[in-house]
Design a protein around this motif. Structure first.
Motif, mmCIF file in Angstrom:
data_model
loop_
_atom_site.group_PDB
_atom_site.id
_atom_site.type_symbol
_atom_site.label_atom_id
_atom_site.label_comp_id
_atom_site.label_asym_id
_atom_site.label_seq_id
_atom_site.Cartn_x
_atom_site.Cartn_y
_atom_site.Cartn_z
ATOM 1 N N UNK A 41 -5.202 12.342 -9.749
ATOM 2 C CA UNK A 41 -3.985 13.000 -9.255
ATOM 3 C C UNK A 41 -3.406 12.275 -8.047
ATOM 4 N N UNK A 42 -4.284 11.700 -7.228
ATOM 5 C CA UNK A 42 -3.835 10.992 -6.023
ATOM 6 C C UNK A 42 -3.605 9.503 -6.278
ATOM 7 N N UNK A 43 -3.784 9.067 -7.531
ATOM 8 C CA UNK A 43 -3.627 7.643 -7.845
ATOM 9 C C UNK A 43 -2.232 7.109 -7.485
ATOM 10 N N UNK A 44 -1.145 7.856 -7.763
ATOM 11 C CA UNK A 44 0.179 7.357 -7.349
ATOM 12 C C UNK A 44 0.273 7.105 -5.844
ATOM 13 N N UNK A 45 -0.395 7.967 -5.063
ATOM 14 C CA UNK A 45 -0.404 7.789 -3.606
ATOM 15 C C UNK A 45 -1.173 6.525 -3.243
ATOM 16 N N UNK A 46 -2.302 6.311 -3.927
ATOM 17 C CA UNK A 46 -3.118 5.120 -3.674
ATOM 18 C C UNK A 46 -2.363 3.852 -4.055
ATOM 19 N N UNK A 47 -1.659 3.904 -5.193
ATOM 20 C CA UNK A 47 -0.879 2.744 -5.638
ATOM 21 C C UNK A 47 0.227 2.424 -4.636
ATOM 22 N N UNK A 48 0.880 3.464 -4.147
ATOM 23 C CA UNK A 48 1.935 3.257 -3.152
ATOM 24 C C UNK A 48 1.364 2.606 -1.897
ATOM 25 N N UNK A 49 0.181 3.060 -1.506
ATOM 26 C CA UNK A 49 -0.484 2.494 -0.338
ATOM 27 C C UNK A 49 -0.815 1.020 -0.565
ATOM 28 N N UNK A 50 -1.253 0.695 -1.790
ATOM 29 C CA UNK A 50 -1.573 -0.689 -2.132
ATOM 30 C C UNK A 50 -0.322 -1.560 -2.085
ATOM 31 N N UNK A 51 0.773 -1.045 -2.603
ATOM 32 C CA UNK A 51 2.033 -1.797 -2.598
ATOM 33 C C UNK A 51 2.534 -2.025 -1.170
ATOM 34 N N UNK A 52 2.426 -0.994 -0.346
ATOM 35 C CA UNK A 52 2.875 -1.136 1.044
ATOM 36 C C UNK A 52 1.984 -2.102 1.822
ATOM 37 N N UNK A 53 0.686 -2.109 1.465
ATOM 38 C CA UNK A 53 -0.224 -3.057 2.095
ATOM 39 C C UNK A 53 0.170 -4.482 1.741
ATOM 40 N N UNK A 54 0.572 -4.682 0.462
ATOM 41 C CA UNK A 54 1.018 -6.011 0.033
ATOM 42 C C UNK A 54 2.295 -6.411 0.760
ATOM 43 N N UNK A 55 3.191 -5.449 0.945
ATOM 44 C CA UNK A 55 4.443 -5.738 1.647
ATOM 45 C C UNK A 55 4.177 -6.104 3.103
ATOM 46 N N UNK A 56 3.196 -5.406 3.704
ATOM 47 C CA UNK A 56 2.832 -5.730 5.077
ATOM 48 C C UNK A 56 2.248 -7.139 5.152
ATOM 49 N N UNK A 57 1.432 -7.503 4.134
ATOM 50 C CA UNK A 57 0.879 -8.855 4.078
ATOM 51 C C UNK A 57 1.993 -9.897 4.017
ATOM 52 N N UNK A 58 3.020 -9.596 3.247
ATOM 53 C CA UNK A 58 4.151 -10.512 3.108
ATOM 54 C C UNK A 58 4.882 -10.692 4.437
ATOM 55 N N UNK A 59 4.916 -9.631 5.246
ATOM 56 C CA UNK A 59 5.633 -9.688 6.516
ATOM 57 C C UNK A 59 4.792 -10.268 7.651
ATOM 58 N N UNK A 60 3.490 -10.441 7.416
ATOM 59 C CA UNK A 60 2.601 -10.887 8.495
ATOM 60 C C UNK A 60 3.023 -12.231 9.097
#
Length: 318
Positions: A41-60
């Motif tokens: 049930x929380x998988x969409x939240x986890x996926x969103x967190x993973x995507x945002x983590x990737x975006x943060x990596x891109x901005x590093x």
């Protein structure tokens, strides 16, 4: 605040736990399946967190350049970083605060269910629970240190119900008492009574639960550390990252010696499922894949804006 959150979420989670227990006849299996359902049930939240983590990596890279440019002016550097995040549509909520908050709220509710196995699984009414609590008050007040806690009295009841069979039969029907006795017999894992709290000073088979809890937490923490090190080598050099990697398993070991075995079993189950989920999201939503998708989406959006602007200019000329 904690009690209010638990009071809200625990009844919501106790119903599916009770239904799963009726279906499987196993308390540990019911906890396992409920945890899996919650994780899904929380998988969409986890996926969103993973995507945002990737975006943060891109901005590093851009963030590091800003910090180097304003190395002597931290305030200016922070302003420029915030401006960059704003331009990129990246804020504190996107950095994992909101997803983590949602998961924490559900976790508190689930802990509440773990501490109230009788009312959550057997669904005894509040009147019956209060009557049982009154009858077994001496157990709750003079039992071990965890039984005296207001959060642990139902576990203390399961542990000592046989000694009060006569009095309990006065407030429980024969069917209710039979259900209580059956549940108490099934309140076990690998032959270990889930109501017993492991004693750190007395080595026993119950030490298996804290050890497994620590090991499963350690595996998950090391995996996350290696993942962070690969995505952001600079951050991995921070000593705090190494401390955090071992702090969670150490706390898991310590706390499982403070709580009933049932809570420790839940932590083991949760650690294993979380680790599997981490591997899944890391593979399916790896930073490279997510960043590539984000770049494609941004290119499409940019071209769409350019075409819209071009059409508007052409219409104005007409």
């Amino acid at each position: 605040m904690y009690d209010a959150i638990r009071a809200f979420f625990s009844p919501i989670l106790s119903l599916p736990l009770s239904l799963i227990y009726e279906w499987t006849g196993s308390y540990v299996l019911a906890i396992l399946l409920l945890t899996i359902v919650i994780k899904i049930a929380l998988l969409p939240v986890t996926i969103k967190q993973q995507k945002n983590s990737a975006k943060q990596t891109r901005l590093n890279a851009k963030v590091n350049r800003i910090r180097q440019k304003y190395a002597n002016n931290q305030q200016k550097a922070q302003q420029e970083i915030q401006a960059l995040y704003q331009r990129e549509g990246f804020g504190a909520a996107n950095m994992g605060c909101m997803p983590m908050a949602i998961q924490m709220l559900v976790m508190i509710g689930l802990y509440g269910v773990m501490y109230t196995p009788i009312s959550s699984v057997l669904r005894f009414s509040s009147e019956k629970m209060e009557a049982m609590k009154t009858i077994m008050a001496s157990v709750i007040e003079t039992g071990d240190k965890n039984s005296r806690s207001a959060n642990m009295y139902e576990i203390a009841m399961l542990k000592n119900y046989k000694a009060y069979e006569g009095k309990l039969s006065e407030v429980l029907s024969a069917e209710d008492f039979a259900d209580l006795a059956e549940f108490a017999e099934k309140f076990k894992f690998l032959g270990l009574d889930l109501s017993v709290t492991p004693d750190a000073k007395d080595p026993s088979a119950y030490w298996l639960i804290p050890i497994l809890s620590c090991v499963t937490a350690l595996i998950s923490s090391i995996y996350m550390y290696l993942k962070q090190k690969k995505q952001n080598p600079e951050m991995a050099k921070n000593p705090a990252m190494g401390c955090m990697t071992f702090m969670s398993p150490a706390m898991s070991l310590m706390f499982t010696f403070m709580f009933p075995t049932g809570v420790g079993v839940y932590w083991i189950i949760s650690n294993i499922i979380s680790f599997v989920q981490q591997i899944f999201t890391s593979f399916v939503y790896s930073p490279k894949k997510v960043i590539a998708q984000q770049m494609v989406e941004e290119t499409i959006l940019r071209r769409s804006k350019e075409n819209t602007t071009k059409l508007r200019v052409e219409n104005e000329k007409k």
